[in-house]
Design a protein around this motif. Structure first.
Motif, PDB file in Angstrom:
ATOM      1  N   LYS A 123      30.948  17.935   6.866  1.00 42.32           N
ATOM      2  CA  LYS A 123      30.499  18.896   5.896  1.00 42.32           C
ATOM      3  C   LYS A 123      29.104  19.013   5.689  1.00 42.32           C
ATOM      4  O   LYS A 123      28.614  20.140   5.621  1.00 42.32           O
ATOM      5  N   LEU A 124      28.480  17.977   5.754  1.00 39.39           N
ATOM      6  CA  LEU A 124      27.110  17.885   5.347  1.00 39.39           C
ATOM      7  C   LEU A 124      26.261  17.912   6.795  1.00 39.39           C
ATOM      8  O   LEU A 124      24.915  18.269   6.719  1.00 39.39           O
ATOM      9  N   ARG A 125      26.732  17.703   8.097  1.00 38.61           N
ATOM     10  CA  ARG A 125      25.939  18.096   9.231  1.00 38.61           C
ATOM     11  C   ARG A 125      26.775  18.867  10.131  1.00 38.61           C
ATOM     12  O   ARG A 125      27.748  18.260  10.703  1.00 38.61           O
ATOM     13  N   LYS A 126      26.324  20.191  10.086  1.00 38.69           N
ATOM     14  CA  LYS A 126      27.033  21.181  11.081  1.00 38.69           C
ATOM     15  C   LYS A 126      27.166  20.735  12.628  1.00 38.69           C
ATOM     16  O   LYS A 126      28.032  21.281  13.191  1.00 38.69           O
ATOM     17  N   ASN A 127      26.172  19.977  13.050  1.00 41.43           N
ATOM     18  CA  ASN A 127      26.427  19.482  14.416  1.00 41.43           C
ATOM     19  C   ASN A 127      27.389  18.274  14.745  1.00 41.43           C
ATOM     20  O   ASN A 127      27.486  17.928  16.084  1.00 41.43           O
ATOM     21  N   LEU A 128      28.033  17.770  13.803  1.00 42.68           N
ATOM     22  CA  LEU A 128      28.936  16.816  14.101  1.00 42.68           C
ATOM     23  C   LEU A 128      30.453  17.551  14.205  1.00 42.68           C
ATOM     24  O   LEU A 128      30.842  18.066  13.484  1.00 42.68           O
ATOM     25  N   HIS A 129      31.180  16.504  14.940  1.00 44.22           N
ATOM     26  CA  HIS A 129      32.462  16.551  15.220  1.00 44.22           C
ATOM     27  C   HIS A 129      33.460  15.290  15.010  1.00 44.22           C
ATOM     28  O   HIS A 129      32.507  14.233  15.750  1.00 44.22           O
ATOM     29  N   GLY A 130      34.297  15.043  14.612  1.00 42.34           N
ATOM     30  CA  GLY A 130      35.001  13.876  14.489  1.00 42.34           C
ATOM     31  C   GLY A 130      36.234  13.760  14.616  1.00 42.34           C
ATOM     32  O   GLY A 130      37.084  14.465  14.719  1.00 42.34           O
ATOM     33  N   TYR A 131      36.788  12.306  15.038  1.00 44.79           N
ATOM     34  CA  TYR A 131      38.200  11.941  15.093  1.00 44.79           C
ATOM     35  C   TYR A 131      38.216  11.083  13.657  1.00 44.79           C
ATOM     36  O   TYR A 131      37.516  10.257  13.315  1.00 44.79           O
ATOM     37  N   ALA A 132      39.601  11.506  12.998  1.00 44.83           N
ATOM     38  CA  ALA A 132      39.837  10.652  11.821  1.00 44.83           C
ATOM     39  C   ALA A 132      41.113   9.702  12.177  1.00 44.83           C
ATOM     40  O   ALA A 132      42.146  10.552  12.476  1.00 44.83           O
ATOM     41  N   VAL A 133      41.214   8.490  11.990  1.00 40.43           N
ATOM     42  CA  VAL A 133      42.333   7.547  12.288  1.00 40.43           C
ATOM     43  C   VAL A 133      42.938   6.964  11.382  1.00 40.43           C
ATOM     44  O   VAL A 133      41.954   6.171  10.616  1.00 40.43           O
ATOM     45  N   ASP A 134      43.998   6.834  11.296  1.00 41.00           N
ATOM     46  CA  ASP A 134      44.945   5.958  10.293  1.00 41.00           C
ATOM     47  C   ASP A 134      46.144   5.637  10.773  1.00 41.00           C
ATOM     48  O   ASP A 134      46.795   6.461  11.463  1.00 41.00           O
ATOM     49  N   ILE A 135      46.810   4.393  10.514  1.00 43.66           N
ATOM     50  CA  ILE A 135      47.735   3.965  10.954  1.00 43.66           C
ATOM     51  C   ILE A 135      48.855   4.574  10.104  1.00 43.66           C
ATOM     52  O   ILE A 135      50.052   4.745  10.443  1.00 43.66           O
ATOM     53  N   SER A 136      48.591   5.171   8.873  1.00 41.57           N
ATOM     54  CA  SER A 136      49.642   5.846   7.866  1.00 41.57           C
ATOM     55  C   SER A 136      49.738   7.179   7.929  1.00 41.57           C
ATOM     56  O   SER A 136      48.858   7.974   7.986  1.00 41.57           O
ATOM     57  N   ALA A 137      50.815   7.759   8.191  1.00 43.31           N
ATOM     58  CA  ALA A 137      51.404   8.993   8.411  1.00 43.31           C
ATOM     59  C   ALA A 137      50.998   9.569   7.196  1.00 43.31           C
ATOM     60  O   ALA A 137      50.450  10.897   6.931  1.00 43.31           O
ATOM     61  N   GLU A 138      51.193   9.121   6.131  1.00 41.51           N
ATOM     62  CA  GLU A 138      51.069   9.691   4.706  1.00 41.51           C
ATOM     63  C   GLU A 138      49.430   9.918   4.563  1.00 41.51           C
ATOM     64  O   GLU A 138      48.836  11.018   3.695  1.00 41.51           O
ATOM     65  N   ALA A 139      48.878   8.914   5.050  1.00 38.62           N
ATOM     66  CA  ALA A 139      47.069   9.073   4.734  1.00 38.62           C
ATOM     67  C   ALA A 139      46.770  10.116   5.612  1.00 38.62           C
ATOM     68  O   ALA A 139      45.924  10.943   5.307  1.00 38.62           O
ATOM     69  N   ILE A 140      47.245  10.425   6.921  1.00 39.98           N
ATOM     70  CA  ILE A 140      46.860  11.285   7.855  1.00 39.98           C
ATOM     71  C   ILE A 140      47.044  12.734   7.243  1.00 39.98           C
ATOM     72  O   ILE A 140      46.419  13.642   7.114  1.00 39.98           O
ATOM     73  N   ALA A 141      48.405  12.911   6.638  1.00 39.17           N
ATOM     74  CA  ALA A 141      48.691  14.146   6.015  1.00 39.17           C
ATOM     75  C   ALA A 141      47.502  14.435   5.009  1.00 39.17           C
ATOM     76  O   ALA A 141      47.383  15.611   4.536  1.00 39.17           O
ATOM     77  N   ALA A 142      47.131  13.463   3.888  1.00 38.68           N
ATOM     78  CA  ALA A 142      46.269  13.663   2.847  1.00 38.68           C
ATOM     79  C   ALA A 142      45.125  13.976   3.475  1.00 38.68           C
ATOM     80  O   ALA A 142      44.501  15.034   2.708  1.00 38.68           O
ATOM     81  N   ALA A 143      44.689  13.623   4.320  1.00 40.06           N
ATOM     82  CA  ALA A 143      43.418  13.699   5.066  1.00 40.06           C
ATOM     83  C   ALA A 143      43.244  15.242   5.567  1.00 40.06           C
ATOM     84  O   ALA A 143      42.414  15.918   5.369  1.00 40.06           O
ATOM     85  N   GLN A 144      44.286  15.555   6.166  1.00 39.31           N
ATOM     86  CA  GLN A 144      44.435  16.934   6.844  1.00 39.31           C
ATOM     87  C   GLN A 144      44.362  17.785   5.743  1.00 39.31           C
ATOM     88  O   GLN A 144      43.958  18.981   5.671  1.00 39.31           O
ATOM     89  N   GLU A 145      45.036  17.585   4.557  1.00 35.07           N
ATOM     90  CA  GLU A 145      45.121  18.740   3.400  1.00 35.07           C
ATOM     91  C   GLU A 145      43.898  18.687   2.852  1.00 35.07           C
ATOM     92  O   GLU A 145      43.228  19.830   2.583  1.00 35.07           O
ATOM     93  N   ASN A 146      42.811  17.728   2.692  1.00 37.19           N
ATOM     94  CA  ASN A 146      41.757  17.523   2.298  1.00 37.19           C
ATOM     95  C   ASN A 146      40.663  18.489   3.151  1.00 37.19           C
ATOM     96  O   ASN A 146      39.733  19.257   2.747  1.00 37.19           O
ATOM     97  N   ALA A 147      40.853  18.456   4.536  1.00 41.58           N
ATOM     98  CA  ALA A 147      39.979  18.952   5.506  1.00 41.58           C
ATOM     99  C   ALA A 147      40.354  20.483   5.513  1.00 41.58           C
ATOM    100  O   ALA A 147      39.410  21.321   5.425  1.00 41.58           O
ATOM    101  N   GLY A 148      41.542  20.819   5.209  1.00 37.73           N
ATOM    102  CA  GLY A 148      41.886  22.198   4.854  1.00 37.73           C
ATOM    103  C   GLY A 148      41.149  22.685   3.680  1.00 37.73           C
ATOM    104  O   GLY A 148      40.723  24.015   3.727  1.00 37.73           O
TER     105      GLY A 148
END
Length: 299
Positions: A145-170
């Protein structure tokens, strides 16, 4: 004054000011660390207003249904449920993040990790990073969000955490700049065919020693996910793994940046030396505590 502006038949008028004062005193008696702030955050959440509204409308009476709902929130907070779990969100880097009991509540000290990564990542050409143990996605989302030139991978072992992160990204409109991967630590990154080397790996791993878990505040100990707080051992296991395995995924001048616990800097530096990392930086937070370690692949 109409009857629906009084509370539950006791004849007393409860204004925003009087309910805040009562709640502050009640929270103080219950040992809440920030009684006034918590009272304001909960009331502004209930009313759907900014906190400044409470001061501008200090003498405004509350309706009976509002008081009943507010006192339910107060009861839960007095039981030490974190405010962020009651409101369902927490601000981080000036942005709102949805949170639930499957993810840690983002903390102000973790903003130092984001700031140090921003300062050290390339500023012009496109760069790719990975956020390990992303939780709510606060770190990865803040970076893109702060740096337009960046792309990232977001990793977590928890499926519930991944779902929360995806919701926030949206919600924050960066879902096209982050790829979310479920799995253990760095393994999901290794499984990507033809993945380009990373400019940086950032992580806020579980670093609280198991022996210290009982000393945590009730809000943390009883409600936040334990596997996101401790490694079940001495608090250093995730550093051992990250420092042993990260270099092969980085570009030649890449770095690994991790949040660390109190008095862990020396131990992490020792692990870094054992794994032949290059330059090492230790950054202190506003309280003067060594909070972030930055390890460079090269000297």
């Amino acid at each position: 004054m109409t009857q629906n502006k009084t509370y539950a038949g006791n004849g007393k008028i409860w204004t925003i000011g009087t309910i805040l004062k009562w709640t502050q005193e009640y929270f103080s008696a219950k040992g809440i660390d920030s009684p006034r702030l918590d009272a304001e955050v909960l009331l502004s959440y209930l009313l759907g207003k900014e906190r400044i509204y409470l001061y501008v409308h200090f003498d405004e009476p509350l309706q009976e249904n509002e008081l009943i709902k507010f006192r339910e929130l107060v009861k839960k907070r007095a039981a030490r449920i974190p405010v962020a779990y009651l409101t369902g969100q927490k601000e981080f880097m000036g942005m709102p993040f949805k949170v639930n009991r499957h993810v840690l509540v983002p903390r102000p000290e973790t903003e130092l990790l984001v700031e140090c990564a921003i300062e050290r990542l390339p500023s012009e050409q496109t760069a790719v990073f990975a956020d390990i143990g992303t939780g709510s996605g606060a770190i990865a989302i803040s970076l893109v969000k702060l740096r337009k030139n960046l792309h990232g991978y977001a990793v977590d072992i928890s499926a519930e955490a991944i779902a929360a992160a995806q919701e926030n990204a949206g919600i924050l409109h960066v879902e096209d700049k982050i790829e979310f991967l479920q799995g253990d630590l760095l393994q999901p990154l290794r499984d990507i065919p033809d993945r380009e080397p990373l400019a940086a790996i950032v992580a806020n791993p579980p670093y609280i020693p198991l022996a210290d878990m009982d000393t945590l505040e009730p809000e943390v100990r009883a409600y936040e996910p334990a596997d996101a707080l401790t490694d079940g051992a001495d608090g250093l296991n995730f550093y051992r793994r990250l420092l042993e395995e990260s270099k092969e995924l980085l570009v030649a001048d890449g770095f690994l940046a991790c949040e660390i616990g109190i008095k862990q800097a020396a131990s992490v530096k020792k692990i870094a030396a054992e794994n032949a990392w290059g330059k090492i930086e230790i950054l202190k937070d506003l309280a003067g505590i060594e909070r972030v370690v930055v390890l460079w692949k090269q000297k």
